[in-house]
Design an enzyme around this catalytic site. Structure first.
Site, short mmCIF file in Angstrom:
data_model
loop_
_atom_site.label_atom_id
_atom_site.label_comp_id
_atom_site.label_asym_id
_atom_site.label_seq_id
_atom_site.Cartn_x
_atom_site.Cartn_y
_atom_site.Cartn_z
N HIS A 138 43.10 47.87 41.93
CA HIS A 138 41.93 48.75 41.86
C HIS A 138 40.82 48.25 42.78
CE1 HIS A 138 39.85 45.72 39.45
NE2 HIS A 138 40.83 45.73 38.56
N CYS A 146 44.18 41.43 37.38
CA CYS A 146 44.58 42.49 38.31
C CYS A 146 44.49 41.99 39.75
CB CYS A 146 43.68 43.71 38.12
SG CYS A 146 43.74 44.42 36.46
#
Length: 508
Positions: A138, A146
């Site tokens: 993202h 992430c």
């Protein structure tokens, strides 16, 4: 009536997604030109590879000859955890392995600008009892397990994935590695407990390297299997279960031969490096993840963490380079483990050698030695009087360098004589004479030790307020320059009738 209401609700959601300007930004012109140069179609399949140690994300795209070629490499702004696979929920580890990204995993309404779900845990992870959810690639340059990019980067990557789905690709493959699986890196990390897992996924890495085709991935007996096909005498394809015994399968002979040849070359190079004494990489030092050097150079006190630093190029040199996207003001770069640094053995001190002062350079005052502190506390008669009358604490006295320390002063500095007992007594008496500024007199008579001045720490760098910017609705392309607007403020975005969400909204 109920059915009509439900349909109306679906249509409303689909329309709202179809008008999401962030998710429908066009592929930048420079990337389109690169596709033409590399004989690629806009809507041909893609493949993504991630490398933690190098902090890079690669987008590969299928050319018209059927093979994949590298389209673009994106520096990763932030990733979490250590080198190694994710094991459990909350361990802050970014996953490693092979994952499949379908249209339903694309999130056009992400809280982190845009994102897509990696698909962790896959069947292999589940077979080992590994847990975790919502592991994404993202924007926003902020990570808790992430792979985080800048908003401009994720907008570009998202557009490439969207167009590949328009072209008919049902899912694109994501390959996540601790590092590029080269003999050098394998030798550096040969003592890491994750090496058996890394050797297993290196098999898939090698399949892609020699074929330039997306490897077919299956799981059985709690392991990865790549490019498996049914045996010649079988009537149907093998059925794989990650926790069950492997079915009968074969791998195409040409692929096997090519992979074995590459692995033989890699193993020979690996053996040479180990025999030569290639140093083993330090294990987890408590640093949370890494950051590409181009971003670390833009942040006050920035660090690459567990990612590779700038070999041959310092972060100061990269500070003038253009960052690939907007770095938010809340970015949290990796920090070194201060406990590990403090517990590291101190370097062996060199003996004091009498040399001319002109041949030495100025250096910071070394740490206080035990015997120096003892001498400062015992002191002489006049020293004790000075301390009792407020002339300085024992720590200040201990910081005064011994006479031989003047050899480390820069050539331009004048020799400094330590304050004598008489001068200290004079300063102490002056404090009680009316009409005198006792503070100024004491400062005037007491010379400043040169080494103490040299040891004065530099003022902390002021944060660059330019980094904290209000995020615009749309992010300019990183390929076409972060300083150029891609949409006029107030203009309505033009959405294609065959937008990503309108065609794949039903998948959700």
């Amino acid at each position: 009536m109920t059915a009509s209401v439900m349909l109306a609700g679906c249509d409303t959601d689909q329309v709202s997604l179809a008008t999401n300007a962030k998710a429908n930004q066009p592929v930048p012109p420079k990337l389109l030109a690169a596709m033409v140069e590399k004989d690629m179609d806009l809507q041909s399949p893609i493949l993504v590879r991630l490398f933690k140690q190098e902090a890079e994300l690669e987008v590969w795209k299928q050319a018209r000859n059927g093979q994949f070629a590298l389209l673009k490499t994106y520096p990763i702004c932030r990733w979490s955890g250590d080198l190694g696979p994710k094991v459990r929920e909350g361990d802050r580890q970014a996953p490693e392995g092979f994952y499949s990204i379908n249209p339903s995993q694309m999130n056009p309404q992400s809280a982190y600008y845009l994102s897509f779900n990696t698909g962790y845990p896959n069947a292999f992870d589940k077979a080992l009892g590994r847990t975790g959810s919502q592991l994404m690639v993202h924007g926003d340059c902020s990570s808790r397990g992430c792979y985080a990019m800048t908003d401009e980067q994720i907008a570009e990557i998202y557009s490439l994935g969207r167009e590949s789905f328009f072209g008919g690709q049902k899912a694109f493959q994501l390959q996540a590695y601790p590092f590029r699986m080269t003999p050098v890196n394998m030798a550096k990390h040969r003592n890491n407990p994750n090496m058996p897992f890394w050797k297993m996924i290196k098999e898939g890495y090698d399949h892609f390297e020699v074929t330039r085709q997306e490897p077919k991935v299956d799981f059985c007996e709690k392991k990865y299997v790549f490019d498996a096909t049914r045996p010649p005498d079988a009537k149907r394809d093998p059925v794989f279960d990650a926790s069950a015994k492997c079915p009968a399968y074969v791998i195409p002979e040409d692929v096997v031969a090519a992979v074995r040849g590459k692995q033989a070359r890699d193993e020979a190079e690996y053996a040479k490096l180990v025999a030569k004494g290639t140093p083993v990489a330090r294990m987890n030092t408590g640093i949370d993840g890494g950051m590409n050097k181009i971003f670390a150079a833009k942040i006050p006190e920035g660090s690459t963490g567990l990612s590779e630093g700038a070999e041959g190029t310092t972060l100061q040199m990269l500070a003038m380079a253009k960052a690939p996207g907007t770095i938010p003001g809340h970015v949290n770069p990796p920090k070194p483990n201060l406990d590990a640094v403090a517990s590291a053995p101190a370097p062996q001190e060199e003996p004091v050698v009498a040399v001319p002062a002109a041949s030495r350079v100025a250096s910071a005052q070394p740490a206080e030695k035990p015997q120096e502190k003892s001498q400062a506390k015992s002191g002489g008669f006049f020293s004790n009087i000075g301390r009792k009358m407020g002339m300085g604490s024992s720590e200040t006295t201990a910081a005064t360098p011994p006479p031989q320390a003047t050899a480390s002063v820069a050539p331009a500095a004048a020799p400094v004589t330590p304050p004598t007992a008489a001068s200290r007594l004079k300063a102490a008496v002056t404090r009680f004479v009316p009409g005198h500024d006792k503070t100024k007199e004491a400062a005037k008579d007491a010379p400043k030790p040169a080494a103490t001045v040299a040891a004065k720490p530099a003022e902390p760098a002021k944060p660059d307020t330019r980094l904290a910017q209000t995020r615009p609705t749309l992010k300019p392309s990183v390929s076409d320059g972060a300083g150029e607007a891609t949409q006029i403020m107030g203009a309505a975005p033009v959405v294609s009738s065959n937008s990503f969400e309108s065609r794949f909204g039903a998948v959700k």
